[in-house]
Design a protein around this motif. Structure first.
Motif, PDB file in Angstrom:
ATOM      1  N   VAL A 105      70.177 -14.385  31.189  1.00 52.97           N
ATOM      2  CA  VAL A 105      70.049 -15.145  32.559  1.00 52.97           C
ATOM      3  C   VAL A 105      69.751 -16.599  32.222  1.00 52.97           C
ATOM      4  O   VAL A 105      70.237 -17.700  32.657  1.00 52.97           O
ATOM      5  N   ILE A 106      68.868 -16.882  31.184  1.00 58.77           N
ATOM      6  CA  ILE A 106      68.588 -18.166  30.528  1.00 58.77           C
ATOM      7  C   ILE A 106      70.050 -18.907  30.327  1.00 58.77           C
ATOM      8  O   ILE A 106      70.291 -19.960  30.509  1.00 58.77           O
ATOM      9  N   GLY A 107      70.644 -18.063  29.363  1.00 55.59           N
ATOM     10  CA  GLY A 107      72.166 -18.552  29.183  1.00 55.59           C
ATOM     11  C   GLY A 107      72.963 -18.850  30.247  1.00 55.59           C
ATOM     12  O   GLY A 107      73.608 -19.850  30.069  1.00 55.59           O
ATOM     13  N   LEU A 159      73.462 -15.143  41.276  1.00 57.91           N
ATOM     14  CA  LEU A 159      73.800 -16.479  41.636  1.00 57.91           C
ATOM     15  C   LEU A 159      72.241 -17.181  42.332  1.00 57.91           C
ATOM     16  O   LEU A 159      72.128 -18.451  41.910  1.00 57.91           O
ATOM     17  N   GLN A 160      71.625 -16.460  43.142  1.00 58.76           N
ATOM     18  CA  GLN A 160      70.570 -16.876  43.702  1.00 58.76           C
ATOM     19  C   GLN A 160      69.568 -17.192  42.859  1.00 58.76           C
ATOM     20  O   GLN A 160      68.839 -18.381  42.693  1.00 58.76           O
ATOM     21  N   LEU A 161      69.283 -16.195  41.882  1.00 61.44           N
ATOM     22  CA  LEU A 161      68.413 -16.388  40.884  1.00 61.44           C
ATOM     23  C   LEU A 161      68.608 -17.726  39.809  1.00 61.44           C
ATOM     24  O   LEU A 161      67.740 -18.356  39.648  1.00 61.44           O
ATOM     25  N   VAL A 162      69.856 -17.811  39.498  1.00 59.12           N
ATOM     26  CA  VAL A 162      70.288 -19.053  38.661  1.00 59.12           C
ATOM     27  C   VAL A 162      70.028 -20.404  39.611  1.00 59.12           C
ATOM     28  O   VAL A 162      69.586 -21.140  39.019  1.00 59.12           O
ATOM     29  N   ASP A 163      70.383 -20.147  40.821  1.00 60.22           N
ATOM     30  CA  ASP A 163      70.330 -21.600  41.528  1.00 60.22           C
ATOM     31  C   ASP A 163      68.671 -21.899  41.823  1.00 60.22           C
ATOM     32  O   ASP A 163      68.370 -22.861  41.679  1.00 60.22           O
TER      33      ASP A 163
END
Lengths: 171, 351
Positions: A105-107, A159-163
């Protein structure tokens, strides 16, 4: 996502003193590692990898105290290489723990951030530092398979997590 | 087979087709249109913008968008394939479905939706007679569907064997043998026993000189006795079989590695396609297109395949798909992350 604390006690490093950049006479539009670093770190705050259940730990979510990847030594300027001529960027990050399940997820966050900030023709490779992750090879393969990345970015939860990771500190 | 000299051919961009609003993943020429098949040439392209576009060559020669197939797939349309008759188009989507479209009086209607994969469907392929359809996806499985009357599709087999997501399925051009390539670095070959039972008859992996990273695509030469594969390991591999037409489970003749073409692309090779007159085209994440042909020179230790042509910066971004026209030997189409499809002509230079 309902994940427990993956690394409840991260080592937090002091923020680096940033030397103001002088006008570089031959800089024109060339991109160098510092540009990439600035884009990733002045604005990017990734806290979820440490505190994924932030909804339970509201105190840690305090926007006054976000830990950046820089403070956690996940990334440094030295871990970014740029070949501006070929339009290629290589980012090598160091997950805080060997079994960080959030490494992918960091990536993904790094990839999304760069996509938003650089011209689309830049080729970005993202890797975990050698020896820094128990599943180094599979993490690297997944991070650089653009079909897997594209599919992940169509997943509303991810996508929500990334945002949130990328922009929550700016709220 | 046509003879080409490296210095005598060029790839000329005829047209750039714009319209997709996201990366174009894949494209397919309608096999029953254009050239000797009659009628204008027709091409389908599919995209991360969730749509499929149908492009048709006008009398003036330029390609125009004739139809946009939308509001059916809810996520990326990853791949598309025309039935051999050219009457139906199958589209595979990250939304876990495969849609079947029929051209009814100039309008494309979605006449069937194939459900069953757990998540992203990545590739779809019709067999030579159009009686079978294969799909594959992130759930590591390969599905074989029988085409029934009235647009019914019955799943006849779910093939498990790959250990990671399956990137592409492709039927052999003349016999009912299916090839699948995967993120697990292998190519698997599946044959039927005649009673709807399908088995993996061969796995091409690293120990058979196979690929060392994700295998993205597979294509066959015209006679079906050679196969080309391309990979994230930035190589192209040629495989051969002594007897492609004896491919049932009982009398299977294995495929063998013939040669590896390396050192030409320096990033992931996403697409490879063998033309009917023997030219292998490849498209990669280095934005380039390469053409290769069999080396006919008599050097004993020379390479089996030589570079015919390189087109750097064929697109502004990754080249995801490259396909020769099935009816017009010198036409080739490419699809890219830059959102465009390009039509190219392979030409002999006048000097």
């Amino acid at each position: 996502m309902t994940l427990g604390l993956i690394n409840p006690n991260p080592v937090v490093h002091a923020k680096k003193e940033r030397v103001a950049r002088s006008e570089d006479p031959h800089a024109d539009d060339a991109v160098d590692p510092l540009d990439v670093y600035d884009i990733l770190f002045l604005r990017l705050r990734i806290r979820f990898c440490l505190f994924p259940d932030k909804f339970r730990k509201k105190d840690i979510r305090d926007p006054e105290h976000p830990y950046s990847l820089e403070q956690l030594s996940v990334l440094s300027e030295e871990s970014i290489t740029v070949d501006d001529k070929l339009g290629r960027i290589l980012i090598t990050f160091t997950p805080t723990i060997q079994y960080c399940s959030m490494a992918t997820v960091i990536g993904l966050c790094l990839r999304v951030k760069l996509k938003h900030c650089f011209p689309p023709h830049y080729k970005v490779d993202i890797k975990v530092a050698a020896g820094s992750h128990a599943n180094e090879e599979s993490v690297n393969k997944q991070l650089n398979d653009k079909e897997r990345v594209a599919a992940a970015l169509e997943n509303p939860n991810l996508l929500q997590l990334v945002d949130e990771c990328l922009y929550s500190s700016e709220l | 087979m046509a003879d080409f000299l490296e210095e005598n051919v060029g790839l000329r961009e005829i047209q750039k087709l714009e319209g997709h609003t996201d990366r174009v993943w894949s494209l397919a020429w309608n096999p029953a249109s254009g050239g000797a098949a009659g009628g204008p040439a027709v091409l389908a392209s599919c995209s991360g913008d969730k749509t499929v576009r149908i492009w048709e060559q006008s009398p003036s020669g330029s390609f125009e968008c004739r139809a946009i197939l939308e509001e059916t797939h809810t996520r990326t349309v990853r791949s598309c394939a025309w039935s051999p008759s050219g009457k139906m188009l199958a589209t595979a989507s990250f939304d876990a479905t495969t849609a079947i479209w029929e051209n009814i009086g100039g309008d494309y209607e979605c006449v069937s939706t194939l459900e069953g994969h757990e998540n992203e469907v990545k590739s779809v392929s019709w067999n030579a007679s159009g009686s079978l359809l294969a799909t594959c996806g992130r759930d590591k499985s390969v599905w074989i569907w029988e085409v029934e009357p009235e647009n019914e599709f019955d799943c006849v087999s779910v093939l498990q064997g790959h250990t990671q997501d399956v990137k592409m399925v492709q039927w052999h051009p003349s016999v009912d043998v299916l090839f699948s390539c995967s993120y697990d670095n292998t190519v698997k070959i599946w044959a039927g026993d005649g009673v709807d039972d399908w088995h993996c008859v061969q796995t091409l992996n690293e120990s058979q000189n196979g690929h060392t990273s994700t295998v993205w695509a597979v294509s066959f030469n015209a006679s079906g006795d050679k196969m080309v594969t391309c990979s994230d390991d930035v190589t192209i591999k040629i495989w051969g079989t002594d007897s492609p037409h004896v491919q049932s489970c009982d009398a299977y003749v294995p495929w063998k590695h013939l040669c590896t073409i390396s050192g030409y692309h320096d990033r992931t090779i996403f697409s490879v396609h063998w033309s009917r007159n023997g030219i292998i085209a490849s498209g990669a994440a280095d934005d380039a297109i390469r053409l290769f042909a069999e080396n006919k020179s008599c050097e004993l230790d020379g390479p089996m395949y030589k570079l015919l042509l390189k087109k750097e910066k064929a697109h502004e971004m990754d080249v995801n798909s490259i396909q020769w026209s099935p009816t017009r030997n010198q036409l080739i189409a490419s699809a890219s992350d830059d959102g465009t499809v390009k039509i190219w002509a392979l030409e002999s230079k006048p000097w």
